[in-house]
Design an enzyme around this catalytic site. Structure first.
Site, PDB file in Angstrom:
ATOM      1  N   LYS A  11       0.914  -1.342   0.050  1.00  0.00           N
ATOM      2  CA  LYS A  11      -0.131  -0.104   0.057  1.00  0.00           C
ATOM      3  C   LYS A  11       0.765   1.102   0.037  1.00  0.00           C
ATOM      4  CE  LYS A  11      -3.666  -2.943   1.863  1.00  0.00           C
ATOM      5  NZ  LYS A  11      -4.687  -2.991   2.858  1.00  0.00           N
ATOM      6  N   HIS A  88      -8.715  -3.187  -6.340  1.00  0.00           N
ATOM      7  CA  HIS A  88      -8.703  -2.966  -4.581  1.00  0.00           C
ATOM      8  C   HIS A  88      -9.825  -2.195  -4.150  1.00  0.00           C
ATOM      9  CE1 HIS A  88      -7.060  -2.808  -0.826  1.00  0.00           C
ATOM     10  NE2 HIS A  88      -6.340  -4.041  -0.991  1.00  0.00           N
ATOM     11  N   GLU A 155     -11.258 -10.279  -1.374  1.00  0.00           N
ATOM     12  CA  GLU A 155     -10.966  -9.589  -0.116  1.00  0.00           C
ATOM     13  C   GLU A 155     -12.155  -8.722   0.502  1.00  0.00           C
ATOM     14  OE1 GLU A 155      -6.494  -8.297  -0.193  1.00  0.00           O
ATOM     15  OE2 GLU A 155      -7.638  -7.018  -1.409  1.00  0.00           O
TER      16      GLU A 155
END
Ligand code: 13P
Length: 227
Positions: A11, A88, A155
């Protein structure tokens, strides 16, 4: 254990110096798993490690051009990066990337034959209303599920950065469902750490690790399937 995908998503952590130091240490690791690291883009270095593949956390869907603040394919090509994360939940939620934008990125990088980690995952609200499977299916409708360099990363948003990983049966249910939609490897991300990695690896094709990947000892333990 069979070969699995074990990926670290740094990240917006680690500057270039820290990233290089980490990668040099990690590169000595002996494992039969496939290791990926996604550093912050300004910390990207030449993708020429023996045991690690470097990828981009994000990139705009263009060769180059007038896209202030973005990087484009040209910038990844310079470092021989041909792996990317798309979709994401932090990109979707904080930077308002819609399914449409994710699809445009997917199709652009598919044309470039990139290895694509395509992230999907439901919110707690969707999970609590038992609609997670139809939500995941919908998120995948915009991409080509037969693309040969696709990796699907499940996720769940409620498990990311919260320390609350999904329970094994919840992961199993979603993975089994996703396996009915695509032959791509399906990996899991969301509060994976050195204590839960082994069990999660047994029921998935791999893991995408955020916070725990920032500590090289923890990440080493994860790669070695636990402490
Ligand atoms: P955490 O492991 O910090 O929950 O992050 C998961 C993630 O977002 C990986 O892409």
């Amino acid at each position: 254990m069979d070969e699995k995908i074990i990926a670290g998503n740094f990240k917006s952590n680690f500057n270039r110096k820290e990233t290089i130091s980490y990668l040099n240490k990690l590169n000595h690791i002996k494992t039969n798993h496939k290791i990926f690291i996604f550093p912050a883009i300004s910390s990207i270095v030449e993708n020429n490690f023996n045991n690690i593949t470097l990828g981009a956390q994000n990139c705009y869907f263009a060769q180059n051009g007038a896209f202030t603040g973005e990087i484009t394919l040209k910038h990844l090509e310079e470092f021989e990066i041909n792996t990317i994360i798309i979709g994401h939940s932090e990109r979707r939620n904080l930077f308002l990337e819609s399914d449409d934008i994710c699809a445009k990125k997917f199709h652009f990088f598919k044309e470039q034959k990139f290895c694509i980690f395509y992230c999907i995952g439901e919110s707690l609200e969707i999970r609590n209303s038992n609609k997670e499977l139809e939500f995941l299916k919908k998120q995948l409708e915009v991409i080509d599920l037969n693309y040969k360099n696709l990796i699907i990363a499940y996720e769940p948003i409620w498990a990311i950065g919260t320390g609350v990983n999904a329970e094994l049966n919840q992961i199993k249910d979603c993975i089994s469902y996703l396996k009915t939609l695509s032959k791509a490897p399906i990996i899991y991300g969301g509060s994976v750490n050195e204590d839960n990695a082994k069990d999660i690896l047994k029921i998935t094709d791999g893991i995408l690790v955020g916070n725990a990947s920032l500590n090289i000892n923890k990440f080493n333990h994860i790669i070695k399937e636990g402490k």
